[in-house]
Design an enzyme around this catalytic site. Structure first.
Site, PDB file in Angstrom:
ATOM      1  N   SER A 142       1.601-116.100 -17.751  1.00  5.89           N
ATOM      2  CA  SER A 142       2.585-116.427 -18.793  1.00  5.89           C
ATOM      3  C   SER A 142       1.838-116.998 -19.993  1.00  5.89           C
ATOM      4  O   SER A 142       0.785-117.631 -19.830  1.00  5.89           O
ATOM      5  CB  SER A 142       3.577-117.467 -18.266  1.00  5.89           C
ATOM      6  N   TYR A 156       5.296-125.757 -14.594  1.00  2.00           N
ATOM      7  CA  TYR A 156       5.170-124.286 -14.670  1.00  2.00           C
ATOM      8  C   TYR A 156       3.873-123.911 -15.390  1.00  2.00           C
ATOM      9  O   TYR A 156       3.124-123.051 -14.919  1.00  2.00           O
ATOM     10  CB  TYR A 156       6.385-123.733 -15.415  1.00  2.00           C
TER      11      TYR A 156
END
Ligand code: NDP
Length: 247
Positions: A142, A156
């Site tokens: 990501s 995250y």
């Protein structure tokens, strides 16, 4: 249909919905037989498998909870055995806990790291044993690996920064067998995880030069290229699919 993946066999984790489903279908369209794993999305995975078979490719389904220790290791070995070979591994399954560091429980932290980091580690380790030489590993990271730009994503971000370095480590270690490992880092992509009509969607759109979310298919197109011999000298690369968010 490019035919670029004719004769190859792929495993896509979390292939029952979202980006993973688009990747599984794209790899099949380009000629690969595809195994997909699912956690809870059995019906979604069966529907994807049906579409793969309608393209004339083999589809194999595996239930695998990526949060469980050794489950992904076993998955990779079972998929290679069932397909008779393994040329492409796509580490896609992921979770996105939206919680501040202060509020994140031990369990949520452990689960995030287990799915986003330990499972890809297990998959890479097993893939080295069972994958053909000149295989391709593609890990879906990501852009969050590049910085915690808003509150509530630190855990995250940490998991995605970890998996980025893991994928680059695999590029370094697996090169002897000409197995390539690359990391694809999406920006905002319209899926259940980050819907284009969600609470923070407008803010995310504003951070992208074209002011739009990407689609799962746009991520899948890059993954298919990285899986093919067209990218044979691309290894250890981090490629953002983010519409220029990180430009
Ligand atoms: P979705 O929430 O739509 O899908 C998540 C996928 O991960 C599902 O296939 C799900 O399978 C699987 N999964 C989650 N937990 C487990 C588990 N414990 N065991 C097995 N499978 C699991 O998300 P996306 O498609 O958007 O995300 C795919 C990847 O892309 C993730 O790694 C995510 O971090 C990354 N990403 C997504 C972005 C976005 O904006 N959408 C941006 C940047 C990265 P099941 O339903 O079967 O349990």
């Amino acid at each position: 249909m490019t035919g670029l993946l004719d004769g190859k066999a792929a495993l896509v984790t979390g292939g029952g919905r979202g980006i993973g489903a688009a990747i599984a279908l794209r790899l099949a369209r380009d000629g690969a037989d595809v195994a997909i794993s699912y956690g809870g999305s059995k019906a979604g995975a069966e529907a994807v498998a049906e579409q793969i078979r309608a393209l004339g490719r083999r589809a194999e389904l595996f239930q695998c909870d990526a949060a469980q220790k050794n489950a992904t290791d076993a998955l990779v070995r079972a998929a290679a055995q069932r397909l008779g070979r393994l040329d492409i591994l796509v580490n896609n399954a992921g979770v996105y806990p939206q919680t501040t560091i202060r509020k994140c429980s031990d369990d949520e932290f452990d689960r995030t790291m287990a799915v986003n980091l330990r499972a890809p580690f297990e998959a890479m380790r097993a893939a080295y044993d069972v994958m053909n030489d000149e295989g391709a590993i593609i890990t879906i990271g990501s852009v969050a690996a590049e910085g915690a730009t808003v509150p509530g994503i630190g855990v995250y971000c940490a998991s995605k920064a970890g998996v980025q370095l893991l994928a680059r480590g695999a590029a370094r270690e697996f090169g002897r067998r000409r197995i390539r490992s690359n990391i694809v880092q999406p920006g905002p992509i319209d899926t259940d995880m980050n819907p284009a009509d969600g609470e923070t969607a407008d803010m995310q759109r504003l951070s992208v030069p074209s002011r739009r979310y990407g689609t799962a298919e746009e991520v899948a197109a890059l993954v298919a290229w990285l899986a093919s011999d067209e990218s044979s000298y691309v290894n250890g690369a981090m490629i953002n699919v983010d519409g220029g968010l990180k430009s």
